[in-house]
Each structure stands twice: as structure tokens, then as C-alpha cells.
Design an enzyme around this catalytic site. Structure first.
Site, PDB file in Angstrom:
ATOM      1  N   ASP A 105       0.927  -1.703  -0.429  1.00 42.92           N
ATOM      2  CA  ASP A 105       0.265   0.000   0.097  1.00 42.92           C
ATOM      3  C   ASP A 105       1.049   1.547   0.185  1.00 42.92           C
ATOM      4  OD1 ASP A 105       0.657   0.163   2.813  1.00 42.92           O
ATOM      5  OD2 ASP A 105      -1.114  -1.226   3.674  1.00 42.92           O
ATOM      6  N   HIS A 120       6.659  -7.605  -0.795  1.00 42.00           N
ATOM      7  CA  HIS A 120       5.729  -8.654  -1.203  1.00 42.00           C
ATOM      8  C   HIS A 120       5.370  -7.841  -2.768  1.00 42.00           C
ATOM      9  CE1 HIS A 120       4.208 -11.180   2.091  1.00 42.00           C
ATOM     10  NE2 HIS A 120       5.182 -11.624   1.331  1.00 42.00           N
ATOM     11  N   GLY A 188       1.564  -6.943  13.385  1.00 45.79           N
ATOM     12  CA  GLY A 188       0.357  -6.501  11.967  1.00 45.79           C
ATOM     13  C   GLY A 188       0.561  -7.210  11.469  1.00 45.79           C
ATOM     14  N   THR A 189       1.429  -8.564  11.553  1.00 48.51           N
ATOM     15  CA  THR A 189       1.383  -9.405  10.629  1.00 48.51           C
ATOM     16  C   THR A 189       0.888 -10.845  11.598  1.00 48.51           C
ATOM     17  OG1 THR A 189       3.023 -10.974   9.215  1.00 48.51           O
ATOM     18  CG2 THR A 189       3.615  -9.564  10.985  1.00 48.51           C
TER      19      THR A 189
HETATM   20  N1  APR Z   1      -3.187  -3.702  14.428  1.00 48.48           N
HETATM   21  C1  APR Z   1      -2.330  -4.171  14.201  1.00 48.48           C
HETATM   22  N2  APR Z   1      -2.143  -5.338  14.681  1.00 48.48           N
HETATM   23  C2  APR Z   1      -3.543  -6.220  13.529  1.00 48.48           C
HETATM   24  C3  APR Z   1      -4.423  -5.160  13.697  1.00 48.48           C
HETATM   25  C4  APR Z   1      -4.429  -3.342  14.309  1.00 48.48           C
HETATM   26  N3  APR Z   1      -6.078  -3.004  14.098  1.00 48.48           N
HETATM   27  N4  APR Z   1      -5.330  -5.501  13.493  1.00 48.48           N
HETATM   28  C5  APR Z   1      -5.856  -6.967  12.933  1.00 48.48           C
HETATM   29  N5  APR Z   1      -4.097  -7.016  13.564  1.00 48.48           N
HETATM   30  C6  APR Z   1      -3.635  -8.141  13.285  1.00 48.48           C
HETATM   31  C7  APR Z   1      -4.064  -9.793  12.796  1.00 48.48           C
HETATM   32  O1  APR Z   1      -4.705 -10.396  14.424  1.00 48.48           O
HETATM   33  C8  APR Z   1      -3.166  -9.883  12.373  1.00 48.48           C
HETATM   34  O2  APR Z   1      -2.344 -11.224  13.124  1.00 48.48           O
HETATM   35  O3  APR Z   1      -2.685  -7.925  11.915  1.00 48.48           O
HETATM   36  C9  APR Z   1      -2.345  -9.442  11.550  1.00 48.48           C
HETATM   37  C10 APR Z   1      -3.461  -9.324   9.813  1.00 48.48           C
HETATM   38  O4  APR Z   1      -2.599 -10.959   9.066  1.00 48.48           O
HETATM   39  P1  APR Z   1      -2.923 -11.208   7.487  1.00 48.48           P
HETATM   40  O5  APR Z   1      -3.714 -11.471   7.453  1.00 48.48           O
HETATM   41  O6  APR Z   1      -2.639 -12.691   7.397  1.00 48.48           O
HETATM   42  O7  APR Z   1      -1.571 -10.185   6.843  1.00 48.48           O
HETATM   43  P2  APR Z   1      -0.120 -10.194   6.987  1.00 48.48           P
HETATM   44  O8  APR Z   1       0.348 -11.126   7.692  1.00 48.48           O
HETATM   45  O9  APR Z   1       0.203  -9.011   6.120  1.00 48.48           O
HETATM   46  O10 APR Z   1      -0.099 -11.643   5.668  1.00 48.48           O
HETATM   47  C11 APR Z   1       1.254 -11.522   4.538  1.00 48.48           C
HETATM   48  O11 APR Z   1      -0.270 -12.896   3.530  1.00 48.48           O
HETATM   49  O12 APR Z   1      -1.753 -13.139   1.921  1.00 48.48           O
HETATM   50  C12 APR Z   1      -0.390 -12.858   1.254  1.00 48.48           C
HETATM   51  O13 APR Z   1       0.729 -11.214   0.806  1.00 48.48           O
HETATM   52  C13 APR Z   1      -0.049 -11.414   1.511  1.00 48.48           C
HETATM   53  O14 APR Z   1       1.019  -9.468   2.720  1.00 48.48           O
HETATM   54  C14 APR Z   1       0.845 -10.799   2.608  1.00 48.48           C
HETATM   55  C15 APR Z   1       1.026 -12.186   3.219  1.00 48.48           C
END
Ligand code: APR
Length: 252
Positions: A105, A120, A188-189
Site C-alpha cells: 500500500d 511483496h 500487524g502480521t
Molecule cells: N493493529 C495491528 N494488528 C492488527 C490490527 C490492528 N489494528 N488488526 C488486525 N491485526 C493483525 C491480525 O491479528 C493479524 O495477525 O494483523 C494480522 C493480519 O494478518 P494477515 O491478514 O495474515 O496479514 P499479513 O500477515 O500481512 O499477511 C501476509 O499474506 O496473503 C498474503 O500477500 C499477503 O502480504 C500478505 C501476506
């Protein structure tokens, strides 16, 4: 005795080579939904049907029309939130050097961070699959589906689809910064997608302190994270930053 927040702030305040690994959660408060969990993108869109390179190459028009335009519209209006601004402030304080982000983003750059590894890729730029021409998100015409280059080729976002490799240079640099940081902030992952999820392990193995910020526990929480600060990125980063600044003021 220090609280987790105080301990994490003290370790960050002492660092001048901290690195952050961020995921979709840091952008949730900017109005971009995460991928996994309740309300996540993959609840509505099967990733194998919409985010796998084979699905895109097989039917780019369908993937563009049903998925990419929806995601692009959300990204086009998103602005950095307190979580992104907190990381930018940590860089300005001389603490944070680099962000490895899984997000496409561009919000870390918008917040002011200068060294962002887009693990990514990005939705800020698109590449013609025929002639290789690149254009910015602002210039892409989504009224025609799929969006095409002047040469007739189809544009794709400069992101890494499932089934594609992380460009080696990007992977190599991420491993380097993970191995040489003294603090890694993991914000936040869900830490389930490889190889990005390996970075905190590399950092930990190299002796770094791992600070995790997330409202939910992840596979890292009990095994890798030294500090688990439970909460949303905006509020937690704001408090952490306040405490870091307090530590710095006390040691001057
Ligand atoms: N603040 C911090 N963390 C948060 C919030 C918030 N307000 N809301 C949700 N989360 C957390 C969730 O608890 C979760 O652990 O953010 C995380 C999001 O997880 P995913 O949706 O799996 O995102 P991500 O880890 O970035 O995914 C990795 O997966 O699908 C692929 O390419 C895509 O880059 C992405 C990769």
C-alpha cells in the site's frame, strides 16, 4: 519492575539499528482490511482464484474486474495512521533504520520512512506484461478491463502473486537487515506466510530482541517474541513511542 511496554521502550530507546517487519494489520486503521481472520480479504476472495499468478495469467480480465479494481480503489484513498507515523518517528529519532513490509500500500513511504523493503511488491506501480513499460497507479485507466498499455499489452501490478518468487535481491537484503538489527519490531502480521515470517527468527537467532505488536497472538508470540504488546498498531505504537521519548529524555 518494568511492564512489557516499559521494557520494550527501554530496549528500543537504546537501539540505533532497529528494524520493523510489518503486515496488513498496521494498515487496518487506515481502512485497508487484513487478509486473514474475520472480515479479511480471503474470506470474500479465494486467494488461489484471485491472487495466484496462474489464475491471473489464465483470465486477467476476471481477476482485474472482480478483485484488483476493488483492492486498488481501497488503496487509492488510504492514508497513513498512527502506527505508520510512529515508525516514521522512530526513524527520525535515529532508532529505526529499515522497514521490511509485506504490504503493497505504500503507506510507510507516505508516512516518511526512507528505507522500505517492499517484500511483496507494490500496487503503486503497474507493468505492461508485453513491453515492460511501467506506469504509476494514478495513471492507470481502469475504465477498460483489463487495463492495457499503448502497445496493447495487459498491465499487472508490481506485486508478488502467490506462485511467484520473492525477487532475490529483496529477499537477500531483508535477511541482511534482519541478521544485523538489535531490535526487531513485528507489527500487524499473522506471521504465517513464508519467507517473510522467517525474518523475526533470523533476527532472534542473531541476538536481537523481538517486540511484537498485535491484538491477537501469533505463532511467534510464545516462541520468538521477547515482548508481546497486545493491541492495535495505532494506539500501541503511540504509547510505545511516548515511553521511548521519555527514556531518551531521562538519559540526556
Ligand atoms: N493493529 C495491528 N494488528 C492488527 C490490527 C490492528 N489494528 N488488526 C488486525 N491485526 C493483525 C491480525 O491479528 C493479524 O495477525 O494483523 C494480522 C493480519 O494478518 P494477515 O491478514 O495474515 O496479514 P499479513 O500477515 O500481512 O499477511 C501476509 O499474506 O496473503 C498474503 O500477500 C499477503 O502480504 C500478505 C501476506
Amino acid at each position: 519492575m518494568d511492564t512489557l511496554m516499559q521494557g520494550a521502550a527501554r530496549d528500543l530507546a537504546r537501539s540505533n539499528r532497529a528494524v520493523a517487519l510489518t503486515g496488513a494489520g498496521i494498515s487496518v486503521e487506515s481502512g485497508i482490511p487484513p487478509f486473514r481472520g474475520k472480515g479479511g480479504v480471503w474470506e470474500k476472495f479465494d486467494p488461489m482464484a484471485y491472487a495466484h499468478i496462474d489464475a491471473f495469467l489464465q483470465d486477467p480480465e476476471r481477476v482485474w474486474r472482480e478483485f484488483l479494481v476493488v483492492l486498488k480503489a481501497t488503496l487509492d484513498i488510504a492514508a497513513p495512521n498512527a502506527g505508520h507515523h510512529g515508525l516514521a518517528r522512530l526513524e527520525a529519532l535515529g532508532i529505526l533504520t529499515t522497514i521490511i513490509t509485506q504490504n503493497i500500500d505504500g503507506l510507510h513511504q507516505a508516512a516518511g520512512n526512507s528505507d522500505v523493503i517492499e517484500f511483496h511488491g507494490t500496487f503503486a506501480r503497474y507493468r505492461c506484461m508485453a513491453c515492460g513499460a511501467r506506469i504509476s497507479s494514478r495513471r492507470i485507466d481502469t475504465r477498460r478491463m483489463p487495463p492495457r498499455c499503448d502497445c496493447g499489452g495487459i498491465f499487472r501490478p508490481e506485486c508478488v502473486f502467490f506462485g511467484e518468487m520473492i525477487p532475490p535481491q529483496r529477499l537477500w537484503r531483508s535477511e541482511q537487515v534482519a541478521a544485523s538489527c538489535d531490535v526487531m519490531l513485528v507489527v500487524g502480521t499473522s506471521a504465517v506466510v513464508q519467507p517473510a515470517a522467517l525474518m523475526p527468527l533470523i533476527a532472534k537467532q542473531s541476538g536481537a530482541t523481538v517486540i511484537e505488536i498485535n491484538p491477537e497472538r501469533t505463532p511467534l508470540t510464545d516462541s520468538v517474541s521477547d515482548y508481546f504488546l497486545q493491541g492495535g498498531a495505532g494506539e500501541t505504537m503511540t504509547e510505545l513511542l511516548q515511553q521511548v521519548q521519555r527514556h531518551i529524555a531521562e538519559t540526556i
